[in-house]
Write a protein that holds these residues in place. Structure first.
Motif: not given
Length: 147
Positions: A57-61
């Protein structure tokens, strides 16, 4: 003066901020704004990011904010991508996707990530995973032994 030089050098080294790499082992994501701030700090302090487990999820930013030459993956790395959605606390527990949030996520990703997402049917409400191997290495390099 020459006798003081070692103490001056020691004092400067002690006063310098310690460099601490970010080691991701089990990150299921969260709020986009929090991850943007965290990764901008990592980028600005020139830290490295080692993905050694789940980064969803947002970790992949991380791939769009931290320079890719500062990010690597171990054999345990796993990435997960999906559409952004509103906080369920504000949607009565129902998962409601956010077109704006999803567009923002995509705007941060480098072309290598966008290409993988497109080849795998685009972002949907379902998590799309990529595990360590050739497909992942097209996005980010494996960690060198020195890391």
């Amino acid at each position: 003066m020459n006798r003081l030089l070692p103490f001056v050098v020691l004092a400067l080294v002690a006063a310098a901020p310690a460099r601490a790499d970010l080691h991701i082992t089990r990150d299921h994501g969260g709020y986009i704004e929090e991850y943007k701030a965290k990764y901008k700090h990592i980028r600005d302090t020139r830290q490295r990011v080692i993905i050694d487990g789940i980064c969803n999820s947002a970790c992949t930013l991380v791939f769009g904010i931290v320079p890719l030459n500062k990010v690597c993956v171990t054999p345990k790395a796993s990435l997960g991508f999906h559409q952004a959605y509103y906080d369920k606390a504000f949607t009565f527990g129902i998962k409601v996707t956010s077109i704006e949030g999803t567009s923002e996520l995509m705007s941060y990703y480098p072309d290598t990530v966008k290409d993988w997402i497109r080849r795998n049917g685009g972002l949907t409400t379902e998590m799309k995973r990529i595990k360590n191997g050739v497909e992942l290495w097209k996005i980010v390099d494996p960690c060198p032994d020195a890391w």
